[in-house]
Design a protein around this motif. Structure first.
Motif, PDB file in Angstrom:
ATOM      1  N   LYS A 284      -4.034 -52.699 -42.635  1.00 18.90           N
ATOM      2  CA  LYS A 284      -4.009 -51.609 -43.337  1.00 18.90           C
ATOM      3  C   LYS A 284      -3.086 -51.192 -44.119  1.00 18.90           C
ATOM      4  O   LYS A 284      -2.812 -50.854 -45.477  1.00 18.90           O
ATOM      5  N   ALA A 285      -1.826 -51.630 -43.542  1.00 17.46           N
ATOM      6  CA  ALA A 285      -0.253 -51.402 -43.946  1.00 17.46           C
ATOM      7  C   ALA A 285      -0.286 -52.455 -45.279  1.00 17.46           C
ATOM      8  O   ALA A 285       0.689 -52.262 -46.224  1.00 17.46           O
ATOM      9  N   ARG A 286      -0.922 -53.361 -45.321  1.00 19.74           N
ATOM     10  CA  ARG A 286      -0.785 -54.451 -46.594  1.00 19.74           C
ATOM     11  C   ARG A 286      -1.551 -54.064 -47.464  1.00 19.74           C
ATOM     12  O   ARG A 286      -1.460 -54.688 -48.460  1.00 19.74           O
ATOM     13  N   THR A 287      -2.523 -53.271 -47.427  1.00 23.60           N
ATOM     14  CA  THR A 287      -3.222 -52.822 -48.601  1.00 23.60           C
ATOM     15  C   THR A 287      -2.445 -51.698 -49.538  1.00 23.60           C
ATOM     16  O   THR A 287      -1.536 -51.109 -48.756  1.00 23.60           O
ATOM     17  N   PRO A 288      -2.986 -51.243 -50.736  1.00 23.52           N
ATOM     18  CA  PRO A 288      -2.113 -50.294 -51.497  1.00 23.52           C
ATOM     19  C   PRO A 288      -2.611 -48.736 -50.970  1.00 23.52           C
ATOM     20  O   PRO A 288      -1.909 -47.830 -51.446  1.00 23.52           O
ATOM     21  N   ASP A 289      -3.421 -48.806 -50.131  1.00 26.16           N
ATOM     22  CA  ASP A 289      -3.707 -47.291 -49.772  1.00 26.16           C
ATOM     23  C   ASP A 289      -2.681 -46.616 -49.014  1.00 26.16           C
ATOM     24  O   ASP A 289      -2.663 -45.298 -49.570  1.00 26.16           O
ATOM     25  N   PRO A 290      -1.829 -47.121 -48.079  1.00 25.45           N
ATOM     26  CA  PRO A 290      -0.630 -46.244 -47.744  1.00 25.45           C
ATOM     27  C   PRO A 290       0.206 -45.709 -48.689  1.00 25.45           C
ATOM     28  O   PRO A 290       0.697 -44.726 -48.686  1.00 25.45           O
ATOM     29  N   VAL A 297       1.176 -37.338 -51.650  1.00 26.18           N
ATOM     30  CA  VAL A 297       1.972 -36.282 -50.921  1.00 26.18           C
ATOM     31  C   VAL A 297       3.111 -35.892 -51.615  1.00 26.18           C
ATOM     32  O   VAL A 297       3.420 -34.695 -51.624  1.00 26.18           O
ATOM     33  N   CYS A 298       3.967 -36.833 -52.187  1.00 28.12           N
ATOM     34  CA  CYS A 298       5.128 -36.576 -52.821  1.00 28.12           C
ATOM     35  C   CYS A 298       4.936 -35.816 -54.163  1.00 28.12           C
ATOM     36  O   CYS A 298       5.694 -34.894 -54.361  1.00 28.12           O
ATOM     37  N   ARG A 299       4.012 -36.103 -54.775  1.00 28.68           N
ATOM     38  CA  ARG A 299       3.465 -35.675 -56.165  1.00 28.68           C
ATOM     39  C   ARG A 299       3.187 -34.098 -55.829  1.00 28.68           C
ATOM     40  O   ARG A 299       3.623 -33.025 -56.452  1.00 28.68           O
ATOM     41  N   MET A 301       3.998 -32.118 -53.301  1.00 28.04           N
ATOM     42  CA  MET A 301       5.123 -31.320 -52.795  1.00 28.04           C
ATOM     43  C   MET A 301       6.133 -30.904 -54.114  1.00 28.04           C
ATOM     44  O   MET A 301       6.582 -29.892 -54.311  1.00 28.04           O
ATOM     45  N   TRP A 302       6.186 -31.915 -55.031  1.00 28.88           N
ATOM     46  CA  TRP A 302       7.115 -31.716 -56.198  1.00 28.88           C
ATOM     47  C   TRP A 302       6.447 -30.500 -57.169  1.00 28.88           C
ATOM     48  O   TRP A 302       7.228 -29.887 -57.344  1.00 28.88           O
ATOM     49  N   GLU A 303       5.202 -30.515 -57.193  1.00 29.75           N
ATOM     50  CA  GLU A 303       4.344 -29.484 -58.126  1.00 29.75           C
ATOM     51  C   GLU A 303       4.607 -28.029 -57.277  1.00 29.75           C
ATOM     52  O   GLU A 303       4.768 -27.160 -58.008  1.00 29.75           O
ATOM     53  N   LYS A 304       4.770 -28.117 -56.115  1.00 34.06           N
ATOM     54  CA  LYS A 304       4.661 -26.898 -55.419  1.00 34.06           C
ATOM     55  C   LYS A 304       5.985 -26.354 -55.477  1.00 34.06           C
ATOM     56  O   LYS A 304       6.261 -25.317 -55.202  1.00 34.06           O
ATOM     57  N   TRP A 305       7.078 -27.067 -55.302  1.00 40.96           N
ATOM     58  CA  TRP A 305       8.341 -26.981 -55.400  1.00 40.96           C
ATOM     59  C   TRP A 305       8.766 -26.326 -57.023  1.00 40.96           C
ATOM     60  O   TRP A 305       9.624 -25.273 -57.154  1.00 40.96           O
ATOM     61  N   LYS A 306       8.142 -26.802 -57.852  1.00 41.99           N
ATOM     62  CA  LYS A 306       8.503 -26.177 -59.377  1.00 41.99           C
ATOM     63  C   LYS A 306       7.896 -25.040 -59.535  1.00 41.99           C
ATOM     64  O   LYS A 306       8.387 -24.079 -60.329  1.00 41.99           O
ATOM     65  N   GLU A 307       6.734 -24.628 -58.871  1.00 39.09           N
ATOM     66  CA  GLU A 307       6.191 -23.337 -59.083  1.00 39.09           C
ATOM     67  C   GLU A 307       7.082 -22.264 -58.626  1.00 39.09           C
ATOM     68  O   GLU A 307       6.932 -21.084 -58.785  1.00 39.09           O
ATOM     69  N   GLY A 308       7.653 -22.618 -57.460  1.00 40.98           N
ATOM     70  CA  GLY A 308       8.569 -21.613 -56.914  1.00 40.98           C
ATOM     71  C   GLY A 308       7.723 -20.760 -56.050  1.00 40.98           C
ATOM     72  O   GLY A 308       6.543 -21.086 -55.691  1.00 40.98           O
TER      73      GLY A 308
END
Length: 318
Positions: A284-290, A297-299, A301-308
Motif C-alpha cells: 500500500k505504501a508503494r501506491t499513490p494513495d498514501p 490533509v495538508c490542503r 489544514m491550509w484552508e482552515k488556517w487562512k480563514e482564521g
C-alpha cells in the motif's frame, strides 16, 4: 634357742650377720616399676567422641534474642516496657515422629496425636479453629526451622519457660490454657446474661492480677478487658523458609492481563498474521494513495488556517 632370722633386726643383716645400711635394705625390697611408653616416647593422642543422637543430643535447637527499653515518662506512669524478641527454633525428626505403641495407654495417646502437635495460636491462620482438630486450616509442627517474633514481654517470658519442655509438654500447656480461657469465657457469658448489661472492666489502683493457669497478668479485678490483646496476638510463628505461593499470587493477578496480551501476540506471530499485515502495508505504501491522503490533509489544514478564527457572532452563547 631363738632363730636370728625371726627377729625384726634380721631383715637388715646379711648372711654373715653384719648389719646392712637402712637405705640398702629398702632398695633391695623395693621393686622397680617399668616406665610407661608414653614417658619414653611422647606421641600425639587422638580421641574420637560420638555424641548421642535423638532427644539426648547436646545439639542446640533454639536460640532467642530479646531486648527491652523504657522511657522516663513510662517509668513514672508505670507503663509496660517496649520489648522485641526473636527466636530461631529447629524441630528435629524425633520430635514429630510418631512412636510405635505397645500397650493400651500408649495406643490411646498415639491416637490423640494422629495429626501431630498443632502449632500455638500465633502460628495458626485462624486461632478460632483450634477446637476442631481435624480441620484442614490447622497447622502442625514439622521438621525444620521456625521463626518466632513477639512484642509482648509476657509472651517472651512464657517462651523462655517453654524452652524447658518438649512439644508434648507444650501441647499439654496450650490445652490447659485453652480450658482456663473457656472457663472464663463461660463465666463471663453467664455474668452478662444475669446482669443484662455490657460489662467493661477498668483497672483499679493500677493493680494486675494473674489468672491461675496463665503466665501473664490480666488488668481488672474480675475479668480481662475486652479490648485487651492476648500475648500471642502480638506474636508470630512462621516456618523457614516461608512459602512463596502467597507472595506470588498478588503479582500473578496483577500481571495476568499482560500475560494474555503476550499470549495473543505470540499466537498471531505464529499464525503469520503479522507477516501478512506487513506485506500489505508495504504494498500500500508503494501506491499513490498514501501521498494523495497526505496532500489532502495538508490542503484542508491550509484552508482552515487562512480563514482564521470563527467570528463571535456565529458562535452560540453558552
Amino acid at each position: 634357742m631363738s632363730n636370728p632370722m625371726d627377729s625384726p633386726d634380721a631383715e637388715n643383716k646379711d648372711s654373715t650377720g653384719k648389719e646392712l645400711p637402712h637405705n640398702t635394705a629398702t632398695q633391695s625390697t623395693t621393686r622397680k616399676e617399668p616406665q610407661s611408653r608414653s614417658s619414653m616416647w611422647p606421641l600425639p593422642s587422638i580421641s574420637v567422641t560420638r555424641h548421642p543422637s535423638g532427644k539426648f543430643s547436646p545439639q542446640t535447637d533454639e536460640r532467642c534474642f530479646s531486648y527491652c527499653s523504657q522511657t522516663t515518662r513510662g517509668r513514672t506512669e508505670g507503663r509496660e516496657p517496649t520489648c522485641r524478641s526473636v527466636c530461631f527454633r529447629r524441630v528435629f525428626a524425633h520430635e514429630v515422629r510418631t512412636a510405635i505403641a505397645h500397650d493400651d495407654a500408649l495406643k490411646e495417646k498415639a491416637a490423640q496425636k494422629e495429626y501431630g502437635y498443632p502449632l500455638p495460636p500465633e502460628g495458626q491462620p485462624n486461632a478460632d479453629n483450634l477446637s476442631t482438630p481435624k480441620s484442614d486450616d490447622i497447622r502442625y509442627w514439622e521438621e525444620g526451622w521456625y521463626l518466632w517474633t513477639s512484642r509482648s514481654r509476657w509472651a517472651t517470658q512464657e517462651r523462655l519457660d517453654l524452652m524447658m519442655w518438649d512439644l508434648d509438654h507444650q501441647d499439654h500447656w496450650q490445652r490447659h490454657k485453652d480450658e482456663v480461657q473457656k472457663q472464663w469465657d463461660d463465666y463471663w457469658a453467664e455474668h452478662q446474661k444475669q446482669s443484662g448489661e455490657q460489662f467493661h472492666s477498668t483497672p483499679t489502683d493500677g493493680d494486675n492480677i494473674q489468672l491461675e493457669g496463665t503466665p501473664y497478668p490480666v488488668d481488672g479485678q474480675l475479668f480481662p478487658k475486652q479490648e485487651a490483646r492476648h500475648p500471642w496476638q502480638e506474636s508470630t510463628l512462621v516456618k523457614l523458609p516461608p512459602p512463596l505461593t502467597p507472595l506470588l499470587e498478588p503479582i500473578h493477578d496483577l500481571l495476568s492481563p499482560s500475560f494474555k496480551v503476550l499470549t495473543t501476540l505470540q499466537r498471531s506471530f505464529e499464525s503469520g498474521a503479522h507477516a501478512e499485515l506487513a506485506v500489505r502495508m508495504w504494498e500500500k505504501a508503494r501506491t499513490p494513495d498514501p501521498f494523495v491522503l497526505a496532500s489532502t490533509v495538508c490542503r484542508k489544514m491550509w484552508e482552515k488556517w487562512k480563514e482564521g478564527p470563527p467570528d463571535s457572532d456565529t458562535t452560540s452563547d453558552l
